[in-house]
Design an enzyme around this catalytic site. Structure first.
Site, mmCIF file in Angstrom:
data_model
loop_
_atom_site.group_PDB
_atom_site.id
_atom_site.type_symbol
_atom_site.label_atom_id
_atom_site.label_comp_id
_atom_site.label_asym_id
_atom_site.label_seq_id
_atom_site.Cartn_x
_atom_site.Cartn_y
_atom_site.Cartn_z
ATOM 1 N N CYS A 117 30.409 24.475 48.442
ATOM 2 C CA CYS A 117 30.239 25.743 49.011
ATOM 3 C C CYS A 117 28.723 26.094 49.447
ATOM 4 O O CYS A 117 27.757 25.614 48.595
ATOM 5 C CB CYS A 117 30.911 26.686 48.203
ATOM 6 S SG CYS A 117 30.540 28.360 48.694
ATOM 7 N N ARG A 122 30.045 26.125 42.891
ATOM 8 C CA ARG A 122 30.892 27.066 42.294
ATOM 9 C C ARG A 122 32.146 26.247 41.448
ATOM 10 O O ARG A 122 33.094 26.018 41.989
ATOM 11 C CB ARG A 122 31.570 27.821 43.368
ATOM 12 C CG ARG A 122 30.495 28.571 43.928
ATOM 13 C CD ARG A 122 31.087 29.312 45.414
ATOM 14 N NE ARG A 122 32.052 30.302 45.247
ATOM 15 C CZ ARG A 122 32.663 31.153 46.077
ATOM 16 N NH1 ARG A 122 32.637 30.817 47.213
ATOM 17 N NH2 ARG A 122 33.534 31.958 45.444
HETATM 18 N N1 EPU Z 1 31.612 30.567 37.392
HETATM 19 C C1 EPU Z 1 31.599 29.339 36.579
HETATM 20 N N2 EPU Z 1 32.850 28.819 36.252
HETATM 21 C C2 EPU Z 1 34.069 29.168 36.865
HETATM 22 C C3 EPU Z 1 34.003 30.381 37.558
HETATM 23 C C4 EPU Z 1 32.896 30.685 37.872
HETATM 24 O O1 EPU Z 1 30.615 29.132 35.920
HETATM 25 O O2 EPU Z 1 35.173 28.457 36.380
HETATM 26 C C5 EPU Z 1 30.437 31.090 37.988
HETATM 27 C C6 EPU Z 1 30.118 31.095 39.162
HETATM 28 O O3 EPU Z 1 29.541 29.746 39.750
HETATM 29 C C7 EPU Z 1 29.362 32.242 39.572
HETATM 30 C C8 EPU Z 1 29.958 33.229 38.700
HETATM 31 O O4 EPU Z 1 30.515 32.487 37.656
HETATM 32 O O5 EPU Z 1 28.011 32.041 39.067
HETATM 33 C C9 EPU Z 1 30.836 34.229 39.341
HETATM 34 O O6 EPU Z 1 31.825 33.534 39.747
HETATM 35 P P1 EPU Z 1 33.270 33.992 40.310
HETATM 36 O O7 EPU Z 1 34.357 33.206 39.711
HETATM 37 O O8 EPU Z 1 33.292 35.404 39.917
HETATM 38 O O9 EPU Z 1 33.574 33.979 41.884
HETATM 39 P P2 EPU Z 1 34.771 33.563 42.632
HETATM 40 O O10 EPU Z 1 35.864 34.305 42.049
HETATM 41 O O11 EPU Z 1 34.859 32.251 42.926
HETATM 42 C C10 EPU Z 1 34.858 35.902 44.177
HETATM 43 C C11 EPU Z 1 34.936 36.389 45.327
HETATM 44 C C12 EPU Z 1 33.172 35.936 46.081
HETATM 45 C C13 EPU Z 1 32.284 36.553 45.288
HETATM 46 C C14 EPU Z 1 32.413 36.413 43.763
HETATM 47 C C15 EPU Z 1 31.355 37.255 42.942
HETATM 48 C C16 EPU Z 1 37.273 35.936 46.119
HETATM 49 C C17 EPU Z 1 38.044 35.226 46.926
HETATM 50 N N3 EPU Z 1 36.003 35.574 45.963
HETATM 51 O O12 EPU Z 1 34.328 34.483 44.074
HETATM 52 O O13 EPU Z 1 33.474 36.466 47.377
HETATM 53 O O14 EPU Z 1 31.059 36.325 45.825
HETATM 54 O O15 EPU Z 1 33.856 36.538 43.300
HETATM 55 O O16 EPU Z 1 31.833 38.636 43.225
HETATM 56 O O17 EPU Z 1 37.274 37.153 45.523
HETATM 57 C C18 EPU Z 1 33.020 36.408 49.786
HETATM 58 O O18 EPU Z 1 33.868 37.234 49.861
HETATM 59 O O19 EPU Z 1 31.816 36.288 50.504
HETATM 60 C C19 EPU Z 1 32.936 35.944 48.303
HETATM 61 C C20 EPU Z 1 32.041 34.697 48.206
#
Ligand code: EPU
Length: 423
Positions: A117, A122
């Site tokens: 990504c 991520r």
């Molecule tokens: N993280 C970890 N381990 C994991 C999962 C996450 O270390 O297993 C870390 C990530 O690397 C990051 C932080 O935790 O530093 C937060 O990540 P999160 O898991 O919350 O992100 P996500 O669920 O993959 C969703 C949105 C993103 C948005 C983020 C943060 C969806 C489909 N995607 O991603 O949306 O930026 O939450 O709010 O819900 C966008 O719409 O442009 C987008 C990227």
């Protein structure tokens, strides 16, 4: 490939409506795997990511139809299918949301690890940790997460990581825990409105969840879930993007379907920058000041300032008076927009996870390239403010998350057209 051509210098004025939230719709669509009976979803936006999730769920044995009135109906027809292939997963990380429901309802899953990504590393380690604590056997083999479990078992878990809570990780574990035997407690759960919306949908399906919207979710597992009907919440990031665009262009804009409480951190920052903002129910009215003031912004999990609005806010701050410091605490590398904004005349210096924005710049139109979804939105905002013509290429990123962007901006007076790239 399509490009956007924008001629800047127009104050945005008028009314615009936000569509349904992409990041709420995606996990909620995946939740249909859990249901015995059809799920009907209203206000699902028409976006590339939604079409990708549709393809994935069809691959996983669901019937997914759009009815003439726009409602989406999803129903399990072939529960033997448990393979989420790389060819789909590499284009959309949210496909990982199928993992929890598959193992909870079908007892096994083979889900490709999501692709790389542009916004940074991520990992999905927290998703895997959560599922393991619920008793799933799990290994990563040949790029696939291979997991199985007869019936998951409720437990207590801490789901925080180095950057705080995880949005899709919480969604995944929540969807797994609702069918687990006994009680599950998730500490450090994500509180984002999109996770709340998923929680409400699961409750309509028959799940028992306490603490929705708080960092402590308590789930009493049930043995089956039914179909349900649900209206997806409005997209706070889309609404926020229009508010920032209005402020950047010195505009006067009303955004409908914009939920005040979901946008409070942004509203606070825009007010600090000098905008006058009022609301009536889910309608927000912003009047920009003559000159914007610099503000310091730090992204944080909800209710903090969302990382998904950081790039757009930075574009706005390039024309505000003074120096702004923008710190990214969720994705420390989410700065691909910086170089492109600087090509348009901005003066932004990046140091680690911080960008120092020297404001009061006069931006000028230039050919620029979109890199990720929100960086693309930032370039559109910069183009609206810039003098002359900006051509933005690779706008398929925008089509992943903004429904009818050009149409909506044109309604606000912007000069913006979509053209086929010449080469
Ligand atoms: N993280 C970890 N381990 C994991 C999962 C996450 O270390 O297993 C870390 C990530 O690397 C990051 C932080 O935790 O530093 C937060 O990540 P999160 O898991 O919350 O992100 P996500 O669920 O993959 C969703 C949105 C993103 C948005 C983020 C943060 C969806 C489909 N995607 O991603 O949306 O930026 O939450 O709010 O819900 C966008 O719409 O442009 C987008 C990227």
């Amino acid at each position: 490939m399509d490009e956007l051509v924008v001629t800047g210098g127009v104050r945005l004025k008028g009314r615009v409506r936000a569509s349904g939230a992409k990041n709420a719709a995606l996990p909620i669509m995946a939740a249909a795997i859990l249901a015995e009976g059809p799920v009907r979803l209203k206000n699902v936006p028409n976006l590339a990511d939604i079409r990708t999730m549709t393809r994935l769920l069809r691959e996983l044995g669901l019937r997914v139809e759009r009815e003439p009135d726009g409602d989406m109906v999803l129903e399990n027809v072939d529960p033997d299918k448990v393979l989420a292939p790389y060819k789909i997963m590499k284009t959309m990380r949210a496909g990982i949301c199928a993992l929890g429901p598959l193992v909870a309802r079908r007892g096994r899953a083979e889900v490709s690890m999501p692709g790389g990504c542009l916004i940074g590393d991520r990992p999905v380690d927290l998703h895997l940790k959560g599922l393991r604590s619920l008793g799933a056997k799990l290994e990563v083999k040949h790029g696939y997460i291979v997991t199985s479990c007869k019936r998951l078992k409720g437990t207590e878990m801490y789901l925080g990581g180095p950057f705080g809570s995880t949005v899709t990780g919480t969604a995944n574990i929540l969807m797994a825990a609702v069918l687990a035997k006994g009680q599950t407690v998730i500490e450090c759960a994500a509180c984002e409105p999109e996770v709340q919306d998923l929680g409400r949908m699961l409750v309509k399906m028959g799940a028992s969840i306490h603490g929705i919207g708080s960092p402590r979710l308590v789930i009493e597992g049930v043995s089956r879930l039914s179909g349900a009907e649900h209206t997806i919440i409005p997209d706070r990031i889309e609404a926020g993007t229009y508010l920032v665009a209005a402020a950047a262009t010195g505009g006067d804009v009303v955004v409908e379907d914009a939920r005040w409480n979901d946008l409070f951190a942004l509203i606070h920052m825009l007010r600090q920058a000098g905008a006058v903002i009022e609301h009536f129910d889910d309608t927000i009215h912003l009047v920009a000041p003559k000159r914007l003031r610099a503000v310091d912004v730090t992204t944080l999990p909800f209710p903090g300032f969302p990382t998904d609005l950081q790039a757009q806010m930075m574009a706005m701050l390039t024309v505000a008076d003074g120096i702004s410091v923008v710190t990214e605490k969720i994705y420390p590398d989410r700065f691909t927009h910086v170089a492109e904004l600087n090509r348009m005349g901005a003066a932004i210096r990046k140091e680690g996870n911080t960008a120092i924005v020297q404001g009061a710049r006069r931006l000028s139109g230039a050919p620029v390239m979109a890199s990720d979804l929100r960086a693309s939105a930032a370039l559109v905002i910069a183009a609206l403010v810039a003098e002359g013509k900006t051509t933005i290429s690779r706008i398929y990123h925008l089509d992943r998350g903004y429904e009818n962007l050009e149409k909506k901006l044109r309604k606000l007076g912007a000069t913006i057209t979509r053209v086929k790239a010449k080469d």
